[in-house]
Design a protein around this motif. Structure first.
Motif, mmCIF file in Angstrom:
data_model
loop_
_atom_site.group_PDB
_atom_site.id
_atom_site.type_symbol
_atom_site.label_atom_id
_atom_site.label_comp_id
_atom_site.label_asym_id
_atom_site.label_seq_id
_atom_site.Cartn_x
_atom_site.Cartn_y
_atom_site.Cartn_z
ATOM 1 N N ALA A 217 -7.956 22.611 38.123
ATOM 2 C CA ALA A 217 -7.681 21.512 39.069
ATOM 3 C C ALA A 217 -8.168 20.178 38.509
ATOM 4 O O ALA A 217 -7.474 19.154 38.593
ATOM 5 N N GLU A 218 -9.337 20.185 37.891
ATOM 6 C CA GLU A 218 -9.895 18.944 37.323
ATOM 7 C C GLU A 218 -9.061 18.493 36.120
ATOM 8 O O GLU A 218 -8.873 17.304 35.898
ATOM 9 N N GLN A 219 -8.562 19.462 35.351
ATOM 10 C CA GLN A 219 -7.701 19.138 34.205
ATOM 11 C C GLN A 219 -6.444 18.423 34.696
ATOM 12 O O GLN A 219 -5.995 17.448 34.089
ATOM 13 N N THR A 220 -5.878 18.874 35.802
ATOM 14 C CA THR A 220 -4.693 18.194 36.350
ATOM 15 C C THR A 220 -5.040 16.753 36.703
ATOM 16 O O THR A 220 -4.294 15.820 36.405
ATOM 17 N N ARG A 221 -6.200 16.574 37.355
ATOM 18 C CA ARG A 221 -6.593 15.214 37.767
ATOM 19 C C ARG A 221 -6.795 14.305 36.559
ATOM 20 O O ARG A 221 -6.420 13.142 36.574
ATOM 21 N N ARG A 222 -7.377 14.880 35.484
ATOM 22 C CA ARG A 222 -7.639 14.079 34.278
ATOM 23 C C ARG A 222 -6.350 13.703 33.548
ATOM 24 O O ARG A 222 -6.281 12.686 32.895
ATOM 25 N N THR A 223 -5.335 14.568 33.625
ATOM 26 C CA THR A 223 -4.153 14.388 32.772
ATOM 27 C C THR A 223 -2.922 13.960 33.563
ATOM 28 O O THR A 223 -1.816 14.030 33.049
#
Ligand SMILES: NC(=O)c1ccc[n+]([C@@H]2O[C@H](COP(=O)([O-])OP(=O)(O)OC[C@H]3O[C@@H](n4cnc5c(N)ncnc54)[C@H](O)[C@@H]3O)[C@@H](O)[C@H]2O)c1
Length: 271
Positions: A217-223
């Motif tokens: 989920a955090e990877q989606t927010r970062r990218t």
């Protein structure tokens, strides 16, 4: 415990009463999310924690999904950033020792529960800036597992749902992905004693799976966001994430080995 702020990202997790669902809910709450923790029974572990909204949800009932999502998103301005389809059932026995009722229960919870969750959550995910759906798949979606035929079948279905919606919803900005643990030390395995489990052991904790769900989920927010975000999204974000060394080795080798070899190694591991 500090309450989630007014702009906190939001996550709804099913089967959050215990096991991987509970661990995942705790991880997201610690990361600053407002968490909706839903299960057949209210999640007692979250009592008094104002970072967590709890409620009853049977994932096999479309009306229950509508009601849980309304209940949760009324607090979030109608937005859902992350959906974690975690609720699941497992019976690990020789196929003919189970029953029609058990086949049906597994398909209802593990397959229909995920389909209904995606369908019901879509209007709320669509409004988020970097939405993610994380489905709890399993290493048993790599190759059908002896003594877990129905369970394997349901996780192959979760794999299919994930891949299809990744393609269909990706252009709409909604990331759909899954985690693939091998055996995790939760109550789910208490009545399971298959050859595969004995041969490979139970080497993962629910916390290790929760870390990967949060990271996706955090990877989606970062990218997400902007042209660069879209390029990163196309190039760098996996759809399926194996969890732990054993699952990673099995998953990666299944991507390159001929299918006869994959069958042979699974035969050796599970019988
Ligand atoms: N434990 C493992 O070895 C393992 C490995 C790979 C994948 N998984 C997957 O991870 C997920 C969580 O597994 P776990 O080990 O935490 O299991 P668990 O049995 O400890 O917890 C499952 C939770 O789902 C809830 N649930 C069951 N039916 C439901 C329904 N109809 N509606 C709402 N909630 C319902 C239960 O009440 C329970 O709280 C499952 O999808 C499972 O298939 C588990």
């Amino acid at each position: 415990m500090t309450a989630a702020g007014p702009d906190a990202p939001t996550v709804l997790i099913t089967g959050a009463g215990r096991g991987i669902g509970e661990a995942t809910a705790r991880r997201f709450a610690d990361a600053g999310y407002l968490v909706g923790a839903y299960d057949l029974e209210p999640c007692a572990w979250a009592a008094g924690d104002d970072r967590v909204v709890t409620g009853s949800l049977d994932v096999t009932e479309p009306a229950a999904w509508e009601s849980a999502l309304t209940d949760f998103t009324v607090r979030t301005g109608g937005i859902l950033d992350v959906l974690v389809n975690n609720a699941g059932l497992l019976y690990g026995t020789p196929f003919m020792d189970a029953s029609y009722a058990k086949d049906s229960a597994l398909v209802d919870v593990n397959v229909k529960g995920v389909l209904y969750g995606c369908r019901a959550a879509f209007p709320f995910l669509e409004k988020a800036s970097a939405p993610t759906v994380v489905n709890l798949c399993s290493s048993s979606a790599i190759y059908g597992q002896a003594e877990m035929a129905t369970y394997s079948a349901t996780k192959f279905a979760v794999r299919g749902i994930t891949e299809a919606l990744d393609l269909e919803w990706g252009p709409l900005g909604i990331r759909v992905c899954s985690v693939w643990p091998l055996y995790v030390s939760t109550e789910m395995l208490e009545s399971v004693n298959t050859a595969g489990m004995r041969n490979m052991g139970v080497n993962l904790t629910e916390g290790e799976v929760a870390d990967e769900v949060l990271d996706l989920a955090e990877q989606t927010r970062r990218t997400s966001g902007g042209v660069l975000g879209r390029i990163r999204a196309m190039l760098g974000r996996e759809v399926h994430r194996p969890v732990g060394k054993q699952a990673t080795a099995m998953y990666l080798s299944s991507q390159v080995a001929p299918s006869r070899l994959v069958r042979l190694s699974n035969k050796r591991l599970t019988s």
